[in-house]
Enzyme design. Sequence first.
Site, PDB file in Angstrom:
ATOM      1  CG  HIS A 166      -0.476   0.527   2.328  1.00  0.00           C
ATOM      2  ND1 HIS A 166      -0.179   1.636   2.876  1.00  0.00           N
ATOM      3  CD2 HIS A 166      -0.096  -1.130   3.165  1.00  0.00           C
ATOM      4  CE1 HIS A 166       0.192   1.055   4.605  1.00  0.00           C
ATOM      5  NE2 HIS A 166       0.768  -0.458   4.344  1.00  0.00           N
ATOM      6  CG  HIS A 192       9.582  -3.050   4.965  1.00  0.00           C
ATOM      7  ND1 HIS A 192       8.981  -2.983   3.947  1.00  0.00           N
ATOM      8  CD2 HIS A 192       9.350  -2.545   5.891  1.00  0.00           C
ATOM      9  CE1 HIS A 192       8.014  -2.621   4.904  1.00  0.00           C
ATOM     10  NE2 HIS A 192       7.242  -2.211   5.461  1.00  0.00           N
ATOM     11  CG  HIS A 238      10.250   1.868   7.728  1.00  0.00           C
ATOM     12  ND1 HIS A 238       9.223   2.675   6.787  1.00  0.00           N
ATOM     13  CD2 HIS A 238       9.431   0.497   7.932  1.00  0.00           C
ATOM     14  CE1 HIS A 238       8.083   1.810   6.556  1.00  0.00           C
ATOM     15  NE2 HIS A 238       8.609   0.932   6.787  1.00  0.00           N
ATOM     16  CG  ASP A 264      12.645  -5.365  26.831  1.00  0.00           C
ATOM     17  OD1 ASP A 264      12.056  -5.747  26.457  1.00  0.00           O
ATOM     18  OD2 ASP A 264      14.526  -6.727  26.305  1.00  0.00           O
ATOM     19  CG  ASN A 309      -0.356   6.579  17.708  1.00  0.00           C
ATOM     20  OD1 ASN A 309       0.142   7.397  18.581  1.00  0.00           O
ATOM     21  ND2 ASN A 309      -0.881   5.589  18.097  1.00  0.00           N
ATOM     22  CG  ASP A 316       4.926   0.501   3.561  1.00  0.00           C
ATOM     23  OD1 ASP A 316       5.390  -0.277   4.485  1.00  0.00           O
ATOM     24  OD2 ASP A 316       4.145  -0.872   3.477  1.00  0.00           O
ATOM     25  NE  ARG A 323      -3.161  14.976  13.888  1.00  0.00           N
ATOM     26  CZ  ARG A 323      -3.602  15.389  12.540  1.00  0.00           C
ATOM     27  NH1 ARG A 323      -2.628  15.777  11.803  1.00  0.00           N
ATOM     28  NH2 ARG A 323      -4.646  15.390  12.631  1.00  0.00           N
ATOM     29  CB  THR A 335      -8.137  19.389   7.889  1.00  0.00           C
ATOM     30  OG1 THR A 335      -8.504  18.619   7.392  1.00  0.00           O
ATOM     31  CG2 THR A 335      -8.516  20.088   6.933  1.00  0.00           C
ATOM     32  CB  SER A 336      -5.245  16.370   3.835  1.00  0.00           C
ATOM     33  OG  SER A 336      -6.163  15.878   4.579  1.00  0.00           O
TER      34      SER A 336
END
Length: 610
Positions: A13, A131, A135, A231, A313, A337, A523, A554-555
């Site tokens: 995605h 992967h 990142h 941990d 998050n 991604d 946010r 906002t978008s």
Amino acid sequence: MTDLVLGISAYYHDSAAALVDGTAILAAAQEERFTRRRHDPSFPARAVSYCLAEAGATLRDVSAVAYYEDPALKFRRVLASYAGAAPFGFRSFRDTLPEWLRWKRRAEQTVRRELAALGLGAVPDLVCRRHHESHAASAFFPSPYESAAVLCIDGVGEWATTSLWHGRADRLAPLAELRFPHSLGMLYSAFTYFCGFKVDSGEYKLMGLAPYGTPRYADLIRERLIDLKSDGSFHLDMRYFAYLRGQVMTGRRFEELFDGPRRRPESPLTEREFDLAASVQQVTEEAVLRLARTAQRRTGETRLCLAGGVALNCVANGRVIREEIFDGVWVQPAAGDAGGALGAALAVAMERGAERTHLGSGGDAMSGALLGPAYRDEEIQEYLDGAGVPYTRFETDELAARAAAELARGKVVGWFQDRMEFGPRALGARSILGDPRDTEMQSAMNQKIKFRESFRPFAPAVLDTDAEDYFELKQESPYMLVVADVAAAQRLPAEDSGASGLERLKVHRSTIPAVTHVDMSARVQTVSQEANPAFHRLLTAFKAETGCPVLVNTSFNVRGEPIVRSPEEAYRCFMRTRIDVLVLGSFLLLKEAQPAWSEDGDWRDEIPLD
């Protein structure tokens, strides 16, 4: 151009492409912005073509192509997962295996064929990166830090679901990882699914829903679902999850544990969903905090870089910052991604001797995440004139003053400037803006413009020099990836007075109610003149007009659609919604002046798109 590397992510995605010259990021974009298919997973043909065109290059000028994961290793994980779940999941295995055998286990060969089909020159060498390495590279190499701990948390790559790295100068060293099926991202997505939202996109909704509830299921999650160590390492009890056996996340045992069946999508929300969201959010934050402390202890670093889907998050990010585990935290703005395309390209570039030339500048290498297509005023005017659209053209300062005046009058403004953002957030280039002081703005924008759930919070954009007056923010937040509390000086002595659930939306909690969530958080996006001069100019003009340096941001899209890319798409969104004013480059359009508009809100279909 010295050593161009093209990065590609695809086939899960949010496919994307990114082009780097050494560590200079020339262009990056998600395929969804071109195809208009949200979270488009297909080969990013249009994004690749854009990136090359932006640099004035063809594939002949590219020294290497970097793919963001290892398809063969991922295939081995898929086989092992189905084998471990047997005999359950046979139907899913039967449906999935042919695609893997046909092409997915050799996805790099498919990428080569797709690149060749573009007709942009011979395809250069293609290399696959892991992967989580992609990142980690996206998190550390563009960051402003000479050295840092690097934490990547997501659903799953090949095997890794959580990984810890140590970034120093031009190197990334892996230190530890947790492996599938034990995944913090999968745990959160299981609750996203169970609460009736779509996995891989509805996690934002679950995070926004959490403050409406109480975490009464948190202990049950800790006791039954996740064994969370001190941990930050953890182990999931897979008896309660179904994602190893098929295409759903949860099954009968999950339902028995959490008071009944999964909420049907689009059905009314209940206290159970509020409390489930609050509970899994609390457990997630606890896990992230423990992982962050382990990262600091293992590396000895005072800085942290984050990537992976869980790094989106922003509530958990805010907790890490407030706990002061690190002196600074930097989150890759395209942490999911899509950012893997950039990370893969940077990993290869660094191996080939690139240097992090932005270090010492005081900022990162992301150019404010404004890495997508831009449109010159000449192109915008050509479209407007060709479509017969009425507009007024303004000089730079006049435009900001006029738009600010419209916002101060309670108007909603579509704001289209400069290069499109890379990543999921609109940051003042493709944004819908409103007055945060307006007590009705939050519900009006959700229901009449975004066409989405009323509980969804909006983010504030604030001048960086004024941020501390409005938010309890311990560092800058240019990419809208940190949640902070509204400053005490802006809070109102209001109480919920027994309100519960969505009724809490009606309580006005601060001087900027449209961006203050029910738990008194926001946010936050901090806006600097260096990173986004046009948006900074508008905020400055709004402050001069009203005394308030904050805007609702906002978008620029409606529910179910990607953020707009072009002037045509912006105009269509403008005409399909209750946006009052549209600013395209130097041009300002009023809704009531448009030929396809009527006062009763009946928009005609003759809206030009091409």
